[in-house]
Write a protein that holds these residues in place. Structure first.
Motif, short mmCIF file in Angstrom:
data_model
loop_
_atom_site.label_atom_id
_atom_site.label_comp_id
_atom_site.label_asym_id
_atom_site.label_seq_id
_atom_site.Cartn_x
_atom_site.Cartn_y
_atom_site.Cartn_z
N THR A 12 -3.30 -3.63 -10.08
CA THR A 12 -3.59 -3.81 -11.50
C THR A 12 -2.52 -4.63 -12.23
N LEU A 13 -1.49 -5.07 -11.50
CA LEU A 13 -0.48 -5.92 -12.11
C LEU A 13 -1.12 -7.27 -12.45
N PRO A 14 -0.98 -7.75 -13.67
CA PRO A 14 -1.57 -9.04 -14.01
C PRO A 14 -1.10 -10.13 -13.05
N THR A 15 -2.01 -10.99 -12.68
CA THR A 15 -1.72 -12.05 -11.70
C THR A 15 -0.49 -12.86 -12.07
N ALA A 16 -0.32 -13.15 -13.34
CA ALA A 16 0.83 -13.95 -13.77
C ALA A 16 2.16 -13.24 -13.54
N GLU A 17 2.15 -11.91 -13.48
CA GLU A 17 3.38 -11.15 -13.29
C GLU A 17 3.72 -10.91 -11.82
N LEU A 59 12.05 -0.07 -9.62
CA LEU A 59 11.05 -0.95 -9.01
C LEU A 59 9.91 -0.16 -8.39
N ILE A 60 10.21 0.91 -7.65
CA ILE A 60 9.13 1.67 -7.03
C ILE A 60 8.32 2.45 -8.06
N ASP A 61 8.95 2.86 -9.14
CA ASP A 61 8.19 3.53 -10.20
C ASP A 61 7.16 2.56 -10.80
N ARG A 62 7.58 1.34 -11.07
CA ARG A 62 6.66 0.36 -11.64
C ARG A 62 5.60 -0.06 -10.63
N GLU A 63 5.98 -0.18 -9.36
CA GLU A 63 5.00 -0.57 -8.34
C GLU A 63 3.96 0.52 -8.12
N SER A 64 4.38 1.76 -8.18
CA SER A 64 3.44 2.88 -8.05
C SER A 64 2.39 2.87 -9.15
N SER A 68 -1.49 2.13 -6.71
CA SER A 68 -1.40 3.57 -6.48
C SER A 68 -1.59 3.97 -5.02
N PHE A 69 -1.99 3.04 -4.17
CA PHE A 69 -2.17 3.40 -2.76
C PHE A 69 -0.83 3.55 -2.03
N PHE A 70 0.26 3.01 -2.60
CA PHE A 70 1.58 3.17 -2.00
C PHE A 70 2.09 4.58 -2.24
N THR A 71 2.77 5.13 -1.24
CA THR A 71 3.56 6.33 -1.41
C THR A 71 5.00 5.94 -1.10
N PHE A 72 5.87 6.13 -2.07
CA PHE A 72 7.28 5.81 -1.93
C PHE A 72 8.09 7.10 -1.97
N ILE A 86 8.05 4.00 2.84
CA ILE A 86 6.86 3.44 2.21
C ILE A 86 5.68 3.74 3.14
N ARG A 87 4.68 4.40 2.59
CA ARG A 87 3.49 4.73 3.37
C ARG A 87 2.26 4.17 2.66
N VAL A 88 1.27 3.81 3.48
CA VAL A 88 0.00 3.30 2.96
C VAL A 88 -1.14 3.92 3.76
N PRO A 89 -2.34 3.94 3.20
CA PRO A 89 -3.50 4.38 3.98
C PRO A 89 -3.89 3.31 5.00
N ASP A 90 -4.72 3.69 5.95
CA ASP A 90 -5.15 2.77 7.01
C ASP A 90 -5.67 1.44 6.46
N ALA A 91 -6.41 1.50 5.38
CA ALA A 91 -7.02 0.29 4.82
C ALA A 91 -5.99 -0.68 4.24
#
Length: 109
Positions: A12-17, A59-64, A68-72, A86-91
């Motif tokens: 959901t981060l705007p593309t420009a950012e 940084l990880i707070d803002r990235e989360s 939201s699929f990241f787990t830090f 850093i964990r992610v789901p299979d997808a």
């Protein structure tokens, strides 16, 4: 690595950012990364210099908030070192692959 085509559509981060956020990760990796271990396809552990804790936490707070699929998980196993798990789901393994590649590339600069 400047191509952000690996960033998922669900971000959901705007593309420009996005280039700015990638630059922040690159800076963290360049300045603080001491090592990286791929524990599983879905789990990357980064070892960071302990002095980077405020930057890493922000940084990880803002990235989360935008991916939201990241787990830090940030921990301090000793006074001089941080571990960032850093964990992610299979997808989202491809996203973790790209982040791992980015970390090792930035560290080498």
């Amino acid at each position: 690595m400047t191509d952000d085509s690996w960033v998922p559509d669900t971000c959901t981060l705007p593309t420009a950012e996005r280039p700015l956020r990638l630059a922040e990760f690159d800076g963290l990796f360049h300045d603080a990364l001491r090592g990286a271990d791929r524990l599983t396809a879905r789990h990357l552990r980064l070892r960071l210099d302990g002095s980077a804790e405020p930057v890493a936490r922000d940084l990880i707070d803002r990235e989360s908030a935008c991916c939201s699929f990241f787990t830090f998980d940030l921990a301090r196993p000793d006074g001089d070192t941080l571990t960032l798990d850093i964990r992610v789901p299979d997808a989202r393994v491809g996203v973790l692959d790209a982040l791992a590649l980015r970390a090792t590339a930035a560290r080498g600069r």
